[in-house]
Scaffold this motif. Structure first.
Motif, PDB file in Angstrom:
ATOM      1  N   SER A 164       0.833  -1.211   0.000  1.00 18.58           N
ATOM      2  CA  SER A 164       0.000   0.000   0.000  1.00 18.58           C
ATOM      3  C   SER A 164       0.862   1.253   0.000  1.00 18.58           C
ATOM      4  CB  SER A 164      -0.928   0.001   1.220  1.00 18.58           C
ATOM      5  OG  SER A 164      -1.834  -1.069   1.166  1.00 18.58           O
ATOM      6  N   HIS A 165       1.916   1.248   0.808  1.00 22.32           N
ATOM      7  CA  HIS A 165       2.813   2.399   0.870  1.00 22.32           C
ATOM      8  C   HIS A 165       3.493   2.636  -0.470  1.00 22.32           C
ATOM      9  CE1 HIS A 165       3.321   2.506   5.541  1.00 22.32           C
ATOM     10  NE2 HIS A 165       2.067   2.459   5.155  1.00 22.32           N
ATOM     11  N   LEU A 166       3.880   1.563  -1.153  1.00 18.73           N
ATOM     12  CA  LEU A 166       4.527   1.702  -2.455  1.00 18.73           C
ATOM     13  C   LEU A 166       3.556   2.275  -3.495  1.00 18.73           C
ATOM     14  CD1 LEU A 166       6.599  -1.610  -2.584  1.00 18.73           C
ATOM     15  CD2 LEU A 166       7.489   0.715  -2.339  1.00 18.73           C
ATOM     16  N   VAL A 167       2.316   1.815  -3.454  1.00 22.04           N
ATOM     17  CA  VAL A 167       1.313   2.342  -4.382  1.00 22.04           C
ATOM     18  C   VAL A 167       1.089   3.838  -4.134  1.00 22.04           C
ATOM     19  CG1 VAL A 167      -1.142   2.275  -5.011  1.00 22.04           C
ATOM     20  CG2 VAL A 167       0.147   0.149  -4.770  1.00 22.04           C
ATOM     21  N   ILE A 168       1.009   4.206  -2.854  1.00 26.51           N
ATOM     22  CA  ILE A 168       0.812   5.619  -2.513  1.00 26.51           C
ATOM     23  C   ILE A 168       1.995   6.460  -2.972  1.00 26.51           C
ATOM     24  CG2 ILE A 168       0.627   7.244  -0.583  1.00 26.51           C
ATOM     25  CD1 ILE A 168      -0.967   5.046   0.894  1.00 26.51           C
ATOM     26  N   ARG A 169       3.224   5.961  -2.717  1.00 25.73           N
ATOM     27  CA  ARG A 169       4.414   6.693  -3.148  1.00 25.73           C
ATOM     28  C   ARG A 169       4.402   6.882  -4.663  1.00 25.73           C
ATOM     29  NH1 ARG A 169       9.185   6.346  -0.089  1.00 25.73           N
ATOM     30  NH2 ARG A 169      10.245   7.086  -1.970  1.00 25.73           N
ATOM     31  N   GLY A 170       3.990   5.858  -5.386  1.00 22.67           N
ATOM     32  CA  GLY A 170       3.907   5.977  -6.842  1.00 22.67           C
ATOM     33  C   GLY A 170       2.868   6.997  -7.274  1.00 22.67           C
ATOM     34  N   PHE A 171       1.732   7.012  -6.575  1.00 22.86           N
ATOM     35  CA  PHE A 171       0.661   7.960  -6.895  1.00 22.86           C
ATOM     36  C   PHE A 171       1.108   9.399  -6.655  1.00 22.86           C
ATOM     37  CE2 PHE A 171      -3.051  10.384  -5.295  1.00 22.86           C
ATOM     38  CZ  PHE A 171      -3.839  10.367  -6.440  1.00 22.86           C
ATOM     39  N   LEU A 172       1.850   9.611  -5.580  1.00 22.07           N
ATOM     40  CA  LEU A 172       2.314  10.955  -5.243  1.00 22.07           C
ATOM     41  C   LEU A 172       3.568  11.362  -6.014  1.00 22.07           C
ATOM     42  CD1 LEU A 172       1.879  10.879  -1.350  1.00 22.07           C
ATOM     43  CD2 LEU A 172       0.315  11.835  -3.048  1.00 22.07           C
ATOM     44  N   GLY A 173       4.139  10.411  -6.747  1.00 27.97           N
ATOM     45  CA  GLY A 173       5.405  10.663  -7.415  1.00 27.97           C
ATOM     46  C   GLY A 173       5.380  11.822  -8.389  1.00 27.97           C
ATOM     47  N   ALA A 174       4.223  12.062  -9.035  1.00 27.47           N
ATOM     48  CA  ALA A 174       4.132  13.150 -10.013  1.00 27.47           C
ATOM     49  C   ALA A 174       4.422  14.497  -9.380  1.00 27.47           C
ATOM     50  CB  ALA A 174       2.746  13.163 -10.658  1.00 27.47           C
ATOM     51  N   VAL A 175       4.046  14.650  -8.098  1.00 22.66           N
ATOM     52  CA  VAL A 175       4.326  15.902  -7.388  1.00 22.66           C
ATOM     53  C   VAL A 175       5.721  15.868  -6.782  1.00 22.66           C
ATOM     54  CG1 VAL A 175       3.591  17.449  -5.538  1.00 22.66           C
ATOM     55  CG2 VAL A 175       1.885  16.258  -6.926  1.00 22.66           C
ATOM     56  N   LEU A 176       6.076  14.744  -6.161  1.00 23.32           N
ATOM     57  CA  LEU A 176       7.372  14.654  -5.484  1.00 23.32           C
ATOM     58  C   LEU A 176       8.535  14.886  -6.440  1.00 23.32           C
ATOM     59  CD1 LEU A 176       6.674  11.558  -3.190  1.00 23.32           C
ATOM     60  CD2 LEU A 176       6.887  13.945  -2.468  1.00 23.32           C
ATOM     61  N   THR A 177       8.472  14.293  -7.628  1.00 23.51           N
ATOM     62  CA  THR A 177       9.578  14.445  -8.576  1.00 23.51           C
ATOM     63  C   THR A 177       9.653  15.846  -9.154  1.00 23.51           C
ATOM     64  OG1 THR A 177       8.157  13.603 -10.360  1.00 23.51           O
ATOM     65  CG2 THR A 177       9.574  12.008  -9.229  1.00 23.51           C
ATOM     66  N   ALA A 178       8.575  16.608  -9.045  1.00 24.16           N
ATOM     67  CA  ALA A 178       8.572  17.973  -9.575  1.00 24.16           C
ATOM     68  C   ALA A 178       9.143  18.988  -8.591  1.00 24.16           C
ATOM     69  CB  ALA A 178       7.139  18.373  -9.962  1.00 24.16           C
ATOM     70  N   ILE A 179       9.450  18.546  -7.365  1.00 20.74           N
ATOM     71  CA  ILE A 179      10.040  19.450  -6.371  1.00 20.74           C
ATOM     72  C   ILE A 179      11.529  19.608  -6.681  1.00 20.74           C
ATOM     73  CG2 ILE A 179      10.526  19.796  -3.923  1.00 20.74           C
ATOM     74  CD1 ILE A 179       8.048  18.080  -3.313  1.00 20.74           C
ATOM     75  N   PRO A 180      11.982  20.808  -6.957  1.00 18.41           N
ATOM     76  CA  PRO A 180      13.366  20.990  -7.403  1.00 18.41           C
ATOM     77  C   PRO A 180      14.419  20.714  -6.335  1.00 18.41           C
ATOM     78  CG  PRO A 180      12.275  23.126  -7.131  1.00 18.41           C
ATOM     79  CD  PRO A 180      11.228  22.072  -6.961  1.00 18.41           C
ATOM     80  N   SER A 181      14.124  20.984  -5.068  1.00 16.16           N
ATOM     81  CA  SER A 181      15.112  20.839  -4.003  1.00 16.16           C
ATOM     82  C   SER A 181      15.140  19.399  -3.495  1.00 16.16           C
ATOM     83  CB  SER A 181      14.791  21.787  -2.842  1.00 16.16           C
ATOM     84  OG  SER A 181      15.574  21.485  -1.718  1.00 16.16           O
ATOM     85  N   LYS A 182      16.317  18.773  -3.554  1.00 11.33           N
ATOM     86  CA  LYS A 182      16.453  17.408  -3.062  1.00 11.33           C
ATOM     87  C   LYS A 182      16.195  17.325  -1.557  1.00 11.33           C
ATOM     88  CE  LYS A 182      19.713  15.747  -6.565  1.00 11.33           C
ATOM     89  NZ  LYS A 182      21.066  15.183  -6.805  1.00 11.33           N
ATOM     90  N   ASN A 183      16.674  18.313  -0.810  1.00  5.86           N
ATOM     91  CA  ASN A 183      16.489  18.306   0.644  1.00  5.86           C
ATOM     92  C   ASN A 183      15.016  18.422   1.012  1.00  5.86           C
ATOM     93  OD1 ASN A 183      19.233  18.059   1.164  1.00  5.86           O
ATOM     94  ND2 ASN A 183      19.554  20.270   1.275  1.00  5.86           N
ATOM     95  N   VAL A 184      14.295  19.309   0.323  1.00  5.51           N
ATOM     96  CA  VAL A 184      12.869  19.463   0.586  1.00  5.51           C
ATOM     97  C   VAL A 184      12.130  18.195   0.203  1.00  5.51           C
ATOM     98  CG1 VAL A 184      10.787  20.705  -0.091  1.00  5.51           C
ATOM     99  CG2 VAL A 184      12.894  21.965   0.368  1.00  5.51           C
ATOM    100  N   ARG A 185      12.507  17.617  -0.925  1.00  5.70           N
ATOM    101  CA  ARG A 185      11.863  16.385  -1.369  1.00  5.70           C
ATOM    102  C   ARG A 185      12.077  15.268  -0.362  1.00  5.70           C
ATOM    103  NH1 ARG A 185      13.582  16.690  -6.265  1.00  5.70           N
ATOM    104  NH2 ARG A 185      15.354  15.263  -6.140  1.00  5.70           N
TER     105      ARG A 185
END
Length: 424
Positions: A389-410
């Motif tokens: 379930s956690h992996l599915v959620i991480r994949g779903f949120l990935g479109a936003v997470l990968t768009a965050i420019p700062s690695k530390n913030v991400r």
């Protein structure tokens, strides 16, 4: 709303004078206090929160000792830490001080930079807009002022740590005012958290003024406690060829309503607004995210992803408003919600208001349950259901997470998401 009593006004004035607030501010606060008894609450489509206690009639103001926080010079770190109404720490590089950068608590700014702050404070969000904005001005008890002059570039993000003190039952009414001078460029990271477990209220506001050709990137990581009822209002005023980008991680554990607005008033102005929300247990969350295109060739994008756990409710209202005369404007939005259990309720409502012909506009929205094929694929390879379930959620949120420019913030946002999933 009960009538405002004279003792409430007296308490407000006494607190303001203890802070040595300027007369113009005290007068505006008294007017705002009076407005709380007549103003209406803001509207959130398909979300009813009117039973919430968001404007208690009387606040017992803290016995605040007037002081000016000490600014420590550093080589690289630019940071401010606040616990309720107390500023614990300010780090500001000598180079930025010499360039005219101001980073201080809001009350010190009222005292030491009164003329400057008067030009901007509560001008992006007006106090008389609704009951919550009036309450905010009247009962303001914490906040931060950041001013970056013309042509100043800050290489590292300005870090702001805001801690709600729920060891005592005093609401956190906090105001962040950011002014970006022409052609300035910087990023801000704001982290909201709670210490203590009393039932409490948080009313927070962010105003950003981006002058021409400036660039501001604000990331807010919100994780206030389950016993905190939250209302927030964030808005940017963006002039010619300026850009304000928002990345909002809504990880509060308690009931929350809020809005993030961007007013693209200048020609060629831009914004990207990214929102992640995770709700759990019996939590209820209603969010308005709005972009108003007023300037010609202005560009506004909204990307929202929400995950619902337990018996929670999450409403995303994405609003794109293109005003007549904003020719060449572009407004796009995507709102998606993933429901992880049958007891949840979610809505993703795209709203387009277009009063101009020569524009581009579009939207996408979806509300659905977890993909059982994805779950089956992961579990068939020996992964337990919770981890899958956690992996599915991480994949779903990935479109936003990968768009965050700062690695530390991400990285920090991912850590907060993992904590919320663990506790959800």
């Amino acid at each position: 709303m009960q009538a405002i009593k004279s003792k409430d006004i007296e308490a407000l004035i006494s607190f303001a004078k203890d802070q040595k607030e300027p007369d113009w501010l005290i007068k505006e606060q008294v007017v705002a206090l009076e407005n709380t008894k007549t103003a209406s609450l803001p509207k959130f489509q398909r979300f009813d929160y009117r039973g919430w206690q968001l404007t208690p009639r009387l606040i017992n103001y803290p016995n605040h000792q007037l002081s000016s926080p000490t600014v420590e010079t550093s080589t690289t770190v630019t940071k401010i830490v606040q616990l309720a109404d107390e500023t614990l720490k300010i780090d500001l590089p000598e180079k930025l001080i010499s360039q005219g950068v101001i980073l201080t608590d809001i009350f010190t700014a009222f005292r030491q930079h009164s003329a400057l702050i008067k030009s901007y404070f509560m001008n992006v969000i007006k106090a008389d807009e609704n009951q919550l904005t009036s309450y905010h001005l009247a009962h303001l008890n914490a906040g931060i002022f950041l001013y970056v002059p013309e042509n100043v570039v800050i290489d590292q993000p300005v870090e702001m740590e805001i801690i709600q003190d729920s060891k005592k039952q005093v609401p956190l009414v906090s105001h962040l005012l950011i002014v970006a001078g022409p052609s300035s460029k910087f990023a801000v990271t704001q982290h909201l958290s709670t210490r203590g477990d009393h039932r409490c209220l948080a009313n927070t506001m962010v105003e950003i003024v981006a002058e021409k050709n400036s660039e501001v990137k604000l990331t807010s990581l919100d994780e206030l406690s389950q016993r905190t009822t939250v209302s927030f209002n964030r808005r940017a005023f963006v002039r010619d060829n300026a850009e304000v980008d928002w990345t909002i991680g809504l990880m509060n554990a308690g009931n929350t309503i809020g809005q993030t607005d961007t007013d693209l008033v200048g020609e060629g102005s831009k914004t990207d607004t990214k929102v992640i929300a995770i709700t759990g247990k019996d939590q209820r969350v209603g969010i308005n995210t709005k972009i108003t295109n007023r300037g010609k060739h202005s560009v506004g994008n909204i990307l929202q992803r929400g995950v619902l756990l337990g018996q929670s409710e999450l409403i995303f209202n994405g609003i794109g408003d293109i005003i007549h005369g904003a020719s060449g404007a572009n407004a796009e939005q995507e709102n998606r919600i993933l429901m992880m259990s049958p007891g949840t309720h979610g809505d993703a409502n795209p709203i387009l208001l277009i009063d101009e012909n020569d524009v581009l506009a579009g939207h996408a929205a979806s509300v659905g349950q977890v993909d059982q094929q994805q779950m089956y694929y992961l579990m068939s390879r020996g992964i337990d259901k919770r981890t899958a379930s956690h992996l599915v959620i991480r994949g779903f949120l990935g479109a936003v997470l990968t768009a965050i420019p700062s690695k530390n913030v991400r990285k920090q946002l991912i850590e907060i998401i993992e904590r919320n999933l663990k506790n959800g």
